[in-house]
Design a protein around this motif. Structure first.
Motif, PDB file in Angstrom:
ATOM      1  N   GLN A   1       0.829  -1.206   0.000  1.00 42.84           N
ATOM      2  CA  GLN A   1       0.000   0.000   0.000  1.00 42.84           C
ATOM      3  C   GLN A   1       0.866   1.260   0.000  1.00 42.84           C
ATOM      4  O   GLN A   1       0.626   2.204  -0.762  1.00 42.84           O
ATOM      5  CB  GLN A   1      -0.923   0.008   1.215  1.00 42.84           C
TER       6      GLN A   1
ATOM      7  N   ALA B   1       2.528   1.695  -3.395  1.00 48.11           N
ATOM      8  CA  ALA B   1       1.597   2.214  -4.397  1.00 48.11           C
ATOM      9  C   ALA B   1       1.377   3.710  -4.231  1.00 48.11           C
ATOM     10  O   ALA B   1       1.426   4.482  -5.205  1.00 48.11           O
ATOM     11  CB  ALA B   1       0.265   1.467  -4.304  1.00 48.11           C
TER      12      ALA B   1
ATOM     13  N   ILE C   1      -5.066   7.529  -6.157  1.00 42.90           N
ATOM     14  CA  ILE C   1      -5.223   6.176  -6.686  1.00 42.90           C
ATOM     15  C   ILE C   1      -6.681   5.790  -6.489  1.00 42.90           C
ATOM     16  O   ILE C   1      -7.139   5.589  -5.356  1.00 42.90           O
ATOM     17  CB  ILE C   1      -4.285   5.185  -5.985  1.00 42.90           C
TER      18      ILE C   1
ATOM     19  N   HIS D   1      -7.350  -0.327  -7.191  1.00 44.07           N
ATOM     20  CA  HIS D   1      -6.231  -1.220  -7.480  1.00 44.07           C
ATOM     21  C   HIS D   1      -6.754  -2.642  -7.655  1.00 44.07           C
ATOM     22  O   HIS D   1      -7.810  -2.998  -7.140  1.00 44.07           O
ATOM     23  CB  HIS D   1      -5.173  -1.173  -6.373  1.00 44.07           C
TER      24      HIS D   1
ATOM     25  N   TRP E   1       0.367  -5.229  -7.544  1.00 43.98           N
ATOM     26  CA  TRP E   1      -0.899  -4.564  -7.838  1.00 43.98           C
ATOM     27  C   TRP E   1      -0.828  -3.840  -9.173  1.00 43.98           C
ATOM     28  O   TRP E   1       0.242  -3.392  -9.599  1.00 43.98           O
ATOM     29  CB  TRP E   1      -1.214  -3.504  -6.786  1.00 43.98           C
ATOM     30  N   LYS E   2      -1.990  -3.696  -9.790  1.00 44.93           N
ATOM     31  CA  LYS E   2      -2.187  -2.739 -10.867  1.00 44.93           C
ATOM     32  C   LYS E   2      -2.993  -1.596 -10.278  1.00 44.93           C
ATOM     33  O   LYS E   2      -4.047  -1.824  -9.675  1.00 44.93           O
ATOM     34  CB  LYS E   2      -2.953  -3.374 -12.034  1.00 44.93           C
ATOM     35  N   VAL E   3      -2.487  -0.359 -10.408  1.00 40.46           N
ATOM     36  CA  VAL E   3      -3.169   0.778  -9.788  1.00 40.46           C
ATOM     37  C   VAL E   3      -3.676   1.740 -10.865  1.00 40.46           C
ATOM     38  O   VAL E   3      -3.046   1.922 -11.912  1.00 40.46           O
ATOM     39  CB  VAL E   3      -2.242   1.535  -8.811  1.00 40.46           C
TER      40      VAL E   3
ATOM     41  N   ASP F   1      -1.468   4.928 -15.447  1.00 36.96           N
ATOM     42  CA  ASP F   1      -1.657   3.946 -14.391  1.00 36.96           C
ATOM     43  C   ASP F   1      -0.337   3.198 -14.232  1.00 36.96           C
ATOM     44  O   ASP F   1       0.620   3.422 -14.979  1.00 36.96           O
ATOM     45  CB  ASP F   1      -2.791   2.992 -14.743  1.00 36.96           C
TER      46      ASP F   1
ATOM     47  N   TYR G   1       2.001  -0.478 -12.508  1.00 36.44           N
ATOM     48  CA  TYR G   1       2.161  -1.736 -11.795  1.00 36.44           C
ATOM     49  C   TYR G   1       3.126  -1.491 -10.638  1.00 36.44           C
ATOM     50  O   TYR G   1       4.191  -0.894 -10.832  1.00 36.44           O
ATOM     51  CB  TYR G   1       2.746  -2.820 -12.694  1.00 36.44           C
TER      52      TYR G   1
END
Length: 242
Positions: free
Chosen positions: A138, A141, A153, A156, A176-178, A185, A187
């Motif tokens: 987290q 990201a 963001i 995700h 994650w993909k955010v 965006d 990864y």
């Protein structure tokens, strides 16, 4: 990707310079997607010099062609063709694709970046690789793709959460993909494992790639992860008290 706030390389000269996602001074490596953080943190960029002690009395970082070495963690990260690598006494990073950040064009971001440091240096107290990776993702990201540079963001998607083996050690990664409100965006991946050289030391490796035709393919993240190895000469473990 922007520089991860509070994520620094501790160099041989004691000067401060941030590393991590996105924007970063030209003298330090940067992570994709984020602004340059406040430089008032520990350390500075490490140089690719041989082992020993420099003129300032600080330890120097051993170099190895094609790798960026994190001396405290006892690991070396492969530097793909066309990427820039930087070694440090505490921390190492490899980056590619510098560009003007979407939320502040006076700052520089990068299309892809991978950075390591001892978990303790990143204020992560988890005692297992899984807990460390799950705790860090987290923060990774938000520092890589949130804030003023990439905006909020908005969502995700977890792409991977699994046990892995890195540098011969058992570890764990979360990817994650955010989705951001500004710019590309991205990864993000947080990888944790015990150091192959410094007994009992937990290492965290943060990765971030923009989702853009000009960014490296996601497969390169896997290649870099798989290519991490024990550093020549072993690790100092000095990041535990940072």
């Amino acid at each position: 990707m922007a520089i991860a706030g509070g994520f620094y390389l501790l160099g041989r000269d004691g000067d401060s310079a941030p590393v991590g996602a996105g924007g970063v001074p030209s003298t330090a490596p940067s992570q994709p997607g984020q602004r340059t953080p406040n430089p008032d943190g520990p350390g500075g960029p490490g140089g690719p010099e041989g082992p020993g002690v420099g003129e300032s009395g600080a330890p120097q970082v051993p170099s190895e062609d094609g790798y960026a070495t994190d001396a405290a963690s006892g690991i070396s990260i492969p530097v793909p063709d066309g990427w820039t690598g930087e070694s440090g006494v505490v921390g190492a990073g490899v980056t590619t694709g510098k560009y003007s950040c979407p939320g502040d064009t006076s700052q520089s971001c990068v299309r892809g970046g991978v950075f390591s440091a001892p978990a303790a240096a990143m204020k992560i107290e988890a005692t297992t690789a899984k807990a460390a990776a799950e705790k860090d993702i987290q923060t990774n990201a938000e520092e890589s793709y949130g804030g003023e540079i990439y905006g909020k963001i908005s969502s995700h998607e977890e792409l991977r959460s699994e046990a892995v083996t890195v540098a011969g050690q058992k570890g764990y990664l979360v990817r994650w993909k955010v989705v951001t409100s500004k710019g590309d965006d991205g990864y993000v991946q947080s990888l944790a494992f015990t150091s192959p050289s410094a007994s009992g030391l937990m290492v965290v490796v943060r990765s971030g790639f923009d989702i853009n035709d000009k960014a490296p393919k996601l497969s390169v993240m896997d290649e870099i992860t798989q290519g991490i190895k024990a550093a020549a000469g072993g690790g100092s473990g000095s990041g535990q008290g940072v």
